[in-house]
Design a protein around this motif. Structure first.
Motif, mmCIF file in Angstrom:
data_model
loop_
_atom_site.group_PDB
_atom_site.id
_atom_site.type_symbol
_atom_site.label_atom_id
_atom_site.label_comp_id
_atom_site.label_asym_id
_atom_site.label_seq_id
_atom_site.Cartn_x
_atom_site.Cartn_y
_atom_site.Cartn_z
ATOM 1 N N THR A 20 0.859 -1.192 0.000
ATOM 2 C CA THR A 20 0.000 0.000 0.000
ATOM 3 C C THR A 20 0.890 1.235 0.000
ATOM 4 O OG1 THR A 20 -1.745 -1.153 1.192
ATOM 5 C CG2 THR A 20 -1.772 1.248 1.296
ATOM 6 N N ILE A 21 0.565 2.140 -0.918
ATOM 7 C CA ILE A 21 1.350 3.373 -1.054
ATOM 8 C C ILE A 21 0.909 4.388 -0.008
ATOM 9 C CG2 ILE A 21 1.623 5.393 -2.548
ATOM 10 C CD1 ILE A 21 1.333 3.456 -4.927
ATOM 11 N N ILE A 22 1.871 5.053 0.592
ATOM 12 C CA ILE A 22 1.539 6.223 1.417
ATOM 13 C C ILE A 22 2.282 7.438 0.845
ATOM 14 C CG2 ILE A 22 3.335 5.702 3.159
ATOM 15 C CD1 ILE A 22 1.270 6.929 5.214
ATOM 16 N N ALA A 23 1.539 8.535 0.701
ATOM 17 C CA ALA A 23 2.149 9.775 0.188
ATOM 18 C C ALA A 23 2.163 10.782 1.340
ATOM 19 C CB ALA A 23 1.376 10.260 -1.026
ATOM 20 N N GLY A 24 1.165 11.675 1.417
ATOM 21 C CA GLY A 24 1.108 12.604 2.553
ATOM 22 C C GLY A 24 0.594 11.940 3.824
ATOM 23 N N GLY A 25 -0.172 10.886 3.670
ATOM 24 C CA GLY A 25 -0.663 10.114 4.823
ATOM 25 C C GLY A 25 -1.892 10.709 5.503
ATOM 26 N N THR A 26 -2.420 11.829 4.984
ATOM 27 C CA THR A 26 -3.504 12.511 5.716
ATOM 28 C C THR A 26 -4.822 11.754 5.666
ATOM 29 O OG1 THR A 26 -4.111 13.835 3.788
ATOM 30 C CG2 THR A 26 -2.506 14.809 5.303
ATOM 31 N N ASN A 27 -4.993 10.874 4.690
ATOM 32 C CA ASN A 27 -6.188 10.032 4.647
ATOM 33 C C ASN A 27 -5.855 8.610 5.104
ATOM 34 O OD1 ASN A 27 -8.447 8.758 2.129
ATOM 35 N ND2 ASN A 27 -8.919 9.380 4.193
ATOM 36 N N LEU A 28 -4.769 8.084 4.588
ATOM 37 C CA LEU A 28 -4.452 6.674 4.855
ATOM 38 C C LEU A 28 -4.213 6.416 6.342
ATOM 39 C CD1 LEU A 28 -4.020 3.881 3.696
ATOM 40 C CD2 LEU A 28 -1.628 4.453 3.324
ATOM 41 N N LEU A 29 -3.515 7.307 7.007
ATOM 42 C CA LEU A 29 -3.228 7.057 8.434
ATOM 43 C C LEU A 29 -4.516 7.031 9.256
ATOM 44 C CD1 LEU A 29 0.095 8.979 9.097
ATOM 45 C CD2 LEU A 29 -0.290 6.517 9.032
ATOM 46 N N ALA A 100 -0.952 17.050 2.056
ATOM 47 C CA ALA A 100 -1.726 16.293 1.057
ATOM 48 C C ALA A 100 -1.102 16.436 -0.327
ATOM 49 C CB ALA A 100 -3.168 16.807 1.038
ATOM 50 N N THR A 101 -1.087 15.345 -1.069
ATOM 51 C CA THR A 101 -0.471 15.344 -2.399
ATOM 52 C C THR A 101 -1.540 15.225 -3.500
ATOM 53 O OG1 THR A 101 -0.278 12.937 -2.451
ATOM 54 C CG2 THR A 101 1.575 14.167 -1.473
ATOM 55 N N THR A 102 -1.109 15.516 -4.706
ATOM 56 C CA THR A 102 -2.024 15.458 -5.855
ATOM 57 C C THR A 102 -2.561 14.039 -6.061
ATOM 58 O OG1 THR A 102 -0.793 17.270 -6.859
ATOM 59 C CG2 THR A 102 -2.181 15.970 -8.339
ATOM 60 N N GLY A 156 -13.678 14.652 -2.610
ATOM 61 C CA GLY A 156 -12.638 15.649 -2.886
ATOM 62 C C GLY A 156 -13.125 16.854 -3.682
ATOM 63 N N ASP A 157 -12.371 17.942 -3.542
ATOM 64 C CA ASP A 157 -12.642 19.172 -4.305
ATOM 65 C C ASP A 157 -11.778 19.258 -5.562
ATOM 66 O OD1 ASP A 157 -14.507 20.823 -2.559
ATOM 67 O OD2 ASP A 157 -12.931 20.341 -1.117
ATOM 68 N N MET A 158 -10.491 18.916 -5.417
ATOM 69 C CA MET A 158 -9.544 19.107 -6.523
ATOM 70 C C MET A 158 -10.005 18.418 -7.804
ATOM 71 S SD MET A 158 -5.564 17.879 -6.734
ATOM 72 C CE MET A 158 -6.033 16.183 -7.110
HETATM 73 C C1 LIG Z 1 -10.046 16.755 8.623
HETATM 74 C C2 LIG Z 1 -9.900 16.622 7.150
HETATM 75 C C3 LIG Z 1 -10.613 17.470 6.320
HETATM 76 C C4 LIG Z 1 -10.484 17.345 4.944
HETATM 77 N N1 LIG Z 1 -11.207 18.181 4.121
HETATM 78 C C5 LIG Z 1 -11.109 18.029 2.785
HETATM 79 C C6 LIG Z 1 -11.854 18.855 1.902
HETATM 80 O O1 LIG Z 1 -12.622 19.720 2.322
HETATM 81 N N2 LIG Z 1 -11.713 18.654 0.569
HETATM 82 C C7 LIG Z 1 -10.870 17.702 0.050
HETATM 83 O O2 LIG Z 1 -10.772 17.562 -1.173
HETATM 84 N N3 LIG Z 1 -10.145 16.914 0.859
HETATM 85 C C8 LIG Z 1 -10.249 17.065 2.208
HETATM 86 N N4 LIG Z 1 -9.536 16.247 3.018
HETATM 87 C C9 LIG Z 1 -8.826 15.121 2.434
HETATM 88 C C10 LIG Z 1 -7.402 15.438 2.056
HETATM 89 O O3 LIG Z 1 -7.438 16.320 0.959
HETATM 90 C C11 LIG Z 1 -6.788 14.100 1.676
HETATM 91 O O4 LIG Z 1 -6.585 13.377 2.884
HETATM 92 C C12 LIG Z 1 -5.462 14.260 0.960
HETATM 93 O O5 LIG Z 1 -5.606 14.977 -0.233
HETATM 94 C C13 LIG Z 1 -4.867 12.889 0.653
HETATM 95 O O6 LIG Z 1 -3.570 13.061 0.142
HETATM 96 P P1 LIG Z 1 -2.353 12.327 0.833
HETATM 97 O O7 LIG Z 1 -1.152 12.597 -0.012
HETATM 98 O O8 LIG Z 1 -2.235 12.679 2.283
HETATM 99 O O9 LIG Z 1 -2.823 10.820 0.657
HETATM 100 P P2 LIG Z 1 -2.500 9.527 1.541
HETATM 101 O O10 LIG Z 1 -3.262 9.582 2.810
HETATM 102 O O11 LIG Z 1 -1.036 9.297 1.616
HETATM 103 O O12 LIG Z 1 -3.117 8.418 0.575
HETATM 104 C C14 LIG Z 1 -4.497 8.379 0.320
HETATM 105 C C15 LIG Z 1 -4.772 7.200 -0.636
HETATM 106 O O13 LIG Z 1 -4.163 7.446 -1.886
HETATM 107 C C16 LIG Z 1 -3.262 6.399 -2.236
HETATM 108 N N5 LIG Z 1 -2.183 7.067 -2.968
HETATM 109 C C17 LIG Z 1 -1.451 8.129 -2.548
HETATM 110 N N6 LIG Z 1 -0.631 8.538 -3.520
HETATM 111 C C18 LIG Z 1 -0.853 7.724 -4.576
HETATM 112 C C19 LIG Z 1 -0.308 7.653 -5.900
HETATM 113 N N7 LIG Z 1 0.630 8.505 -6.332
HETATM 114 N N8 LIG Z 1 -0.755 6.680 -6.730
HETATM 115 C C20 LIG Z 1 -1.712 5.808 -6.313
HETATM 116 N N9 LIG Z 1 -2.262 5.825 -5.084
HETATM 117 C C21 LIG Z 1 -1.827 6.786 -4.224
HETATM 118 C C22 LIG Z 1 -2.870 5.764 -0.930
HETATM 119 O O14 LIG Z 1 -2.479 4.413 -1.091
HETATM 120 C C23 LIG Z 1 -4.165 5.892 -0.139
HETATM 121 O O15 LIG Z 1 -5.036 4.852 -0.509
HETATM 122 C C24 LIG Z 1 -9.615 16.369 4.404
HETATM 123 C C25 LIG Z 1 -8.886 15.529 5.236
HETATM 124 C C26 LIG Z 1 -9.015 15.651 6.602
HETATM 125 C C27 LIG Z 1 -8.217 14.725 7.481
#
Ligand SMILES: Cc1cc2nc3c(=O)[nH]c(=O)nc-3n(C[C@H](O)[C@H](O)[C@H](O)COP(=O)(O)OP(=O)(O)OC[C@H]3O[C@@H](n4cnc5c(N)ncnc54)[C@H](O)[C@@H]3O)c2cc1C
Length: 322
Positions: A20-29, A100-102, A156-158
């Motif tokens: 499982t890939i982790i990037a920023g971790g803000t959702n996965l964790l 958070a990453t793209t 998501g919004d993006m």
């Molecule tokens: C309190 C809170 C409020 C939020 N509010 C909003 C909001 O209003 N609008 C909004 O759009 N988002 C919102 N978010 C979500 C936030 O934008 C996402 O958590 C973030 O964008 C995820 O990016 P990340 O890099 O942290 O992903 P991670 O947590 O690292 O990964 C998320 C998922 O993506 C997979 N992944 C990651 N990178 C890749 C890649 N390159 N290729 C394939 N799979 C990949 C991982 O395996 C995992 O399944 C909120 C989050 C929180 C915690």
């Protein structure tokens, strides 16, 4: 949280099968803490060279590891793709956007409360168990494209802005390809656990933006709080006008389906016409003709109608009705 092995990837080839890939971790964790995601091996891609925004043909190539805050603040994005910058800034909070990453943003999971509650049935979390949202408390759920197996939304919004902009997702793996963002997320059907076109063993490496479009871009998001809240509904609009007539219209709606929702007939109905309240009412009726709701989320239908009309008025400069 269940124990897991951690590996920091040195290259795209250094991602073991089944990891499982982790990037920023803000959702996965969060998902791991709730034990909704229980990976055996976590592969950290955050040090790979995927964090640049660079020219690509007439558009831009956004690396999968570009942070949401960097993307929103990029001067070229702000100038040529303002709907993307606005959508990003409408999401989460400053701290979250810094991590958070793209790629992770595209792949973020639903916020359906039943998905997060391990005591309830959820076909997305545990395929074949049922959907507790059906007949349960429905609020932030889909009005388009739901199935008897799942009524969750993509939150998501993006991606809503990217869909309206005609962006593509670049995928690496055994079958490298590009997929339009508009086709990347899947409707639930009877496989709600299959959420995107990304196959096992594949990774998102970039998002490709086409050449910028002349005209007006808007992102309007309606939510329970002014910040730090997911969309109840949102609308991204990219509108071109020549001599007082709309010549091109791209509209994507967020918070209403398992994917950013587009309706080609609604968009086509605007083209060649002068902006007017009657036209925008007609467009909203077209957009909503396939909507369906339950008691708890019925409010989204008039809310989306009003949000769509307000966004179109704003983008075309039509004065609000007296
Ligand atoms: C309190 C809170 C409020 C939020 N509010 C909003 C909001 O209003 N609008 C909004 O759009 N988002 C919102 N978010 C979500 C936030 O934008 C996402 O958590 C973030 O964008 C995820 O990016 P990340 O890099 O942290 O992903 P991670 O947590 O690292 O990964 C998320 C998922 O993506 C997979 N992944 C990651 N990178 C890749 C890649 N390159 N290729 C394939 N799979 C990949 C991982 O395996 C995992 O399944 C909120 C989050 C929180 C915690």
């Amino acid at each position: 949280m269940k124990p897991f092995a951690y590996h920091r990837a040195q290259s795209l080839r250094d991602i073991p099968d089944g990891a499982t890939i982790i990037a920023g971790g803000t959702n996965l964790l969060d998902l791991m803490k709730h034990e909704i995601a229980t990976p055996n091996t976590l592969v950290d891609i955050s040090h790979l060279d995927l964090n640049r925004i660079e020219p690509e043909a007439d558009g831009l190539r956004i690396g999968a590891l570009v942070r949401n805050s960097d993307l929103a603040a990029d001067p070229v994005i702000r100038r040529d793709y303002p709907v993307l910058s606005r959508a990003l800034l409408a999401g989460a909070s400053g701290q979250l956007r810094n991590m958070a990453t793209t790629g992770g943003n595209l792949m973020q999971r639903t916020r359906c409360p039943y998905f997060y509650d391990l005591r309830t049935q959820c076909n997305k979390r545990a395929p074949g168990t049922g959907c507790a949202a059906m007949g349960g408390v429905i609020r932030n759920h889909a009005i388009f494209g739901a199935s008897p197996d799942c009524v969750a939304t993509y939150p998501g919004d993006m991606a809503v802005a990217l869909s309206a902009l005609g962006a593509e997702v670049e995928i690496a793996g055994p079958d490298p390809r590009r997929v339009p963002v508009a086709d990347f997320h899947l409707l639930p059907g009877n496989t709600p656990h299959v959420e995107t076109r990304l196959r096992p063993g594949e990774i998102i490496t970039a998002v490709i933006l086409p050449a910028p479009v002349t005209g007006e871009q808007r992102y309007r998001k309606v939510r329970d709080r002014a910040s730090f809240a997911f969309a109840l509904v949102s609308v991204a609009a990219v509108i071109t006008m020549v001599d007082g007539r709309i010549t091109r219209a791209a509209l994507a709606c967020g918070g209403v389906a398992a994917k950013p929702w587009r309706d080609p007939e609604c968009e086509a109905a605007l083209v060649g016409r002068e902006p007017s309240d009657a036209l925008f009412e007609q467009a909203a009726s077209l957009m909503l003709r396939s909507a369906s709701s339950q008691e708890g989320n019925a409010f989204k239908i008039p809310l989306l109608r009003r949000t769509l009309i307000a966004t179109l008025r704003d983008a075309t400069g039509l004065e609000p009705a007296p």
